[in-house]
Each structure stands twice: as structure tokens, then as C-alpha cells.
Design a protein around this motif. Sequence first.
Motif, PDB file in Angstrom:
ATOM      1  N   LYS A  23      85.650   1.525  93.711  1.00  0.00           N
ATOM      2  CA  LYS A  23      86.114   2.770  94.329  1.00  0.00           C
ATOM      3  C   LYS A  23      85.185   3.935  93.973  1.00  0.00           C
ATOM      4  O   LYS A  23      84.927   4.796  94.813  1.00  0.00           O
ATOM      5  CB  LYS A  23      87.562   3.064  93.915  1.00  0.00           C
ATOM      6  CG  LYS A  23      88.550   2.134  94.584  1.00  0.00           C
ATOM      7  CD  LYS A  23      89.985   2.482  94.222  1.00  0.00           C
ATOM      8  CE  LYS A  23      90.923   1.570  94.982  1.00  0.00           C
ATOM      9  NZ  LYS A  23      92.257   2.169  95.107  1.00  0.00           N
ATOM     10  N   ASP A  68      82.080   3.528  96.109  1.00  0.00           N
ATOM     11  CA  ASP A  68      82.372   3.970  97.469  1.00  0.00           C
ATOM     12  C   ASP A  68      82.447   5.492  97.558  1.00  0.00           C
ATOM     13  O   ASP A  68      81.993   6.089  98.535  1.00  0.00           O
ATOM     14  CB  ASP A  68      83.679   3.339  97.964  1.00  0.00           C
ATOM     15  CG  ASP A  68      83.562   1.831  98.168  1.00  0.00           C
ATOM     16  OD1 ASP A  68      82.438   1.297  98.059  1.00  0.00           O
ATOM     17  OD2 ASP A  68      84.599   1.195  98.434  1.00  0.00           O
ATOM     18  N   TRP A  69      82.982   6.119  96.515  1.00  0.00           N
ATOM     19  CA  TRP A  69      83.051   7.584  96.492  1.00  0.00           C
ATOM     20  C   TRP A  69      81.636   8.156  96.469  1.00  0.00           C
ATOM     21  O   TRP A  69      81.342   9.120  97.183  1.00  0.00           O
ATOM     22  CB  TRP A  69      83.843   8.030  95.259  1.00  0.00           C
ATOM     23  CG  TRP A  69      84.028   9.503  95.161  1.00  0.00           C
ATOM     24  CD1 TRP A  69      85.024  10.247  95.715  1.00  0.00           C
ATOM     25  CD2 TRP A  69      83.181  10.420  94.446  1.00  0.00           C
ATOM     26  NE1 TRP A  69      84.852  11.568  95.388  1.00  0.00           N
ATOM     27  CE2 TRP A  69      83.732  11.709  94.617  1.00  0.00           C
ATOM     28  CE3 TRP A  69      82.022  10.276  93.695  1.00  0.00           C
ATOM     29  CZ2 TRP A  69      83.163  12.840  94.048  1.00  0.00           C
ATOM     30  CZ3 TRP A  69      81.452  11.398  93.131  1.00  0.00           C
ATOM     31  CH2 TRP A  69      82.022  12.671  93.314  1.00  0.00           C
ATOM     32  N   LYS A 125      80.115   7.778  99.929  1.00  0.00           N
ATOM     33  CA  LYS A 125      80.674   8.760 100.865  1.00  0.00           C
ATOM     34  C   LYS A 125      80.094  10.139 100.582  1.00  0.00           C
ATOM     35  O   LYS A 125      79.738  10.874 101.507  1.00  0.00           O
ATOM     36  CB  LYS A 125      82.196   8.790 100.763  1.00  0.00           C
ATOM     37  CG  LYS A 125      82.827   9.689 101.786  1.00  0.00           C
ATOM     38  CD  LYS A 125      84.330   9.596 101.769  1.00  0.00           C
ATOM     39  CE  LYS A 125      84.883  10.476 102.862  1.00  0.00           C
ATOM     40  NZ  LYS A 125      86.320  10.437 102.933  1.00  0.00           N
ATOM     41  N   LYS A 126      79.977  10.481  99.314  1.00  0.00           N
ATOM     42  CA  LYS A 126      79.438  11.784  98.926  1.00  0.00           C
ATOM     43  C   LYS A 126      77.976  11.916  99.346  1.00  0.00           C
ATOM     44  O   LYS A 126      77.557  12.952  99.832  1.00  0.00           O
ATOM     45  CB  LYS A 126      79.564  11.906  97.402  1.00  0.00           C
ATOM     46  CG  LYS A 126      79.525  13.268  96.876  1.00  0.00           C
ATOM     47  CD  LYS A 126      80.861  13.928  97.076  1.00  0.00           C
ATOM     48  CE  LYS A 126      80.907  15.156  96.228  1.00  0.00           C
ATOM     49  NZ  LYS A 126      81.744  16.170  96.765  1.00  0.00           N
ATOM     50  N   GLY A 157      77.886  10.310 103.485  1.00  0.00           N
ATOM     51  CA  GLY A 157      78.897  10.809 104.413  1.00  0.00           C
ATOM     52  C   GLY A 157      79.589   9.714 105.206  1.00  0.00           C
ATOM     53  O   GLY A 157      80.198   9.998 106.240  1.00  0.00           O
ATOM     54  N   ILE A 158      79.530   8.468 104.726  1.00  0.00           N
ATOM     55  CA  ILE A 158      80.221   7.376 105.429  1.00  0.00           C
ATOM     56  C   ILE A 158      81.303   6.795 104.536  1.00  0.00           C
ATOM     57  O   ILE A 158      81.168   6.746 103.314  1.00  0.00           O
ATOM     58  CB  ILE A 158      79.259   6.240 105.857  1.00  0.00           C
ATOM     59  CG1 ILE A 158      78.497   5.670 104.657  1.00  0.00           C
ATOM     60  CG2 ILE A 158      78.282   6.718 106.916  1.00  0.00           C
ATOM     61  CD1 ILE A 158      77.649   4.458 104.980  1.00  0.00           C
ATOM     62  N   SER A 159      82.393   6.405 105.162  1.00  0.00           N
ATOM     63  CA  SER A 159      83.493   5.802 104.433  1.00  0.00           C
ATOM     64  C   SER A 159      83.341   4.295 104.422  1.00  0.00           C
ATOM     65  O   SER A 159      83.047   3.690 105.442  1.00  0.00           O
ATOM     66  CB  SER A 159      84.834   6.183 105.069  1.00  0.00           C
ATOM     67  OG  SER A 159      85.063   7.549 104.918  1.00  0.00           O
ATOM     68  N   MET A 160      83.569   3.731 103.282  1.00  0.00           N
ATOM     69  CA  MET A 160      83.481   2.283 103.122  1.00  0.00           C
ATOM     70  C   MET A 160      84.792   1.652 103.593  1.00  0.00           C
ATOM     71  O   MET A 160      85.839   2.284 103.520  1.00  0.00           O
ATOM     72  CB  MET A 160      83.230   1.938 101.663  1.00  0.00           C
ATOM     73  CG  MET A 160      81.986   2.600 101.104  1.00  0.00           C
ATOM     74  SD  MET A 160      80.494   2.213 101.989  1.00  0.00           S
ATOM     75  CE  MET A 160      80.139   0.647 101.262  1.00  0.00           C
TER      76      MET A 160
END
Length: 187
Positions: A169, A172-173, A176-177, A180-183
Motif C-alpha cells: 500500500k 502504491d501510494w 500515485k504521488k 498520478g496513477i492509481s494501482m
Amino acid sequence: ILSCVLPEDNDAFAKKAHAENREDLLSKLRARLTFESQFKAFEPIRHDVRSELINLWAFDLPQSLIEGETEARIASYINMQKKQKSELTLERDALKKEFLDEVKRYFTLLFLLKPLAQTIDLGGVQQSEVLEELTHQMMHSPFETRYIYPGLPEEEAHHRLLMALLMRKCEDWCIKKRLGISMPHRS
């Protein structure tokens, strides 16, 4: 020669598979296959994040921790090979090098990501996620990259599963940071 007898594709079969009906079962199967393919597609990104974190912030780990974990993994691997009556494909020194590298990576990431996990909202850990991680560890991970292995006390295995989920997690954070994509996550 044995032949497979497939069950009837109907609502009764779907209920045995914990779905409401045939359409619900097909929908759940599609969702699972979609998730698994997305998860696999994003794994190289996670690998790059892990490598970058280790390259940027590697530090010396306690030697006793690394040696103890490496020896435990080697012993577990050798015992498993003996039970399966398989021949060892690598000498002990080669096994040690292989396990040592992975142990160092695992604990470096664990110690690097633990403070991050304490400062960001990761949304907690669901029991279903723990079971998925256990399945992944036992069925889909090469033995040398597993941190759950036979002989590990149950409490320690559960703790490691939780840490693996928190580490993923955090990775993944970071993705995303940075990108800019969500896993993909199980719903």
C-alpha cells in the motif's frame, strides 16, 4: 485416460461457488481476472519503486537479523526439497547468496516504508486482503522471494502478511504521488 466431467453451467452451480446466480458468477470471475491482469501489469512499476527506494536510501541492516533470516529460509527450502524428494539444484553457497540478496531487499524496504505507513492513511487491512496475500505468497511467489515459509511460527507469519500488505500500500501510494496513477485494488 481420465476425462474431466464439467458441472452444468447454471444457477445451482453458481450458488455453490458463492454467487447469487450464473450472471453474478460470471461477473465476479471477470472482475477477478481483470484485477489479476492489472495487478500483474503494474508489478514492474512496483519493482521499479522498490529498486529506487533501495538505491536512494539503503542503509546497513543488523547482521544478526539478515543471517538469521537467511539461514531460516535456506533450512526451510532444503527441508521442502527433501519432503518432495527433489534434488537440490543449487549448492548451499549459491542458495545463501540468492536468499541473502532477497532478505536484504525485504528488510530494507520494510524499515524504509514502516515510517511512511504510520504517517499516511492506507485505509486499513481487510481479512480478505490477508488471505489474498497468503495465497500469493504460497502459490505465486518463487521460494527465494517468499517471506512466509514452512516452519515460521503462525504469529510471525500473520505479522509478515500484514507488513507485506502495508508495504504494498505504501508502494502504491508512492506511485500515485509520483505518477498520478492509481494501482488496482480488490473491491
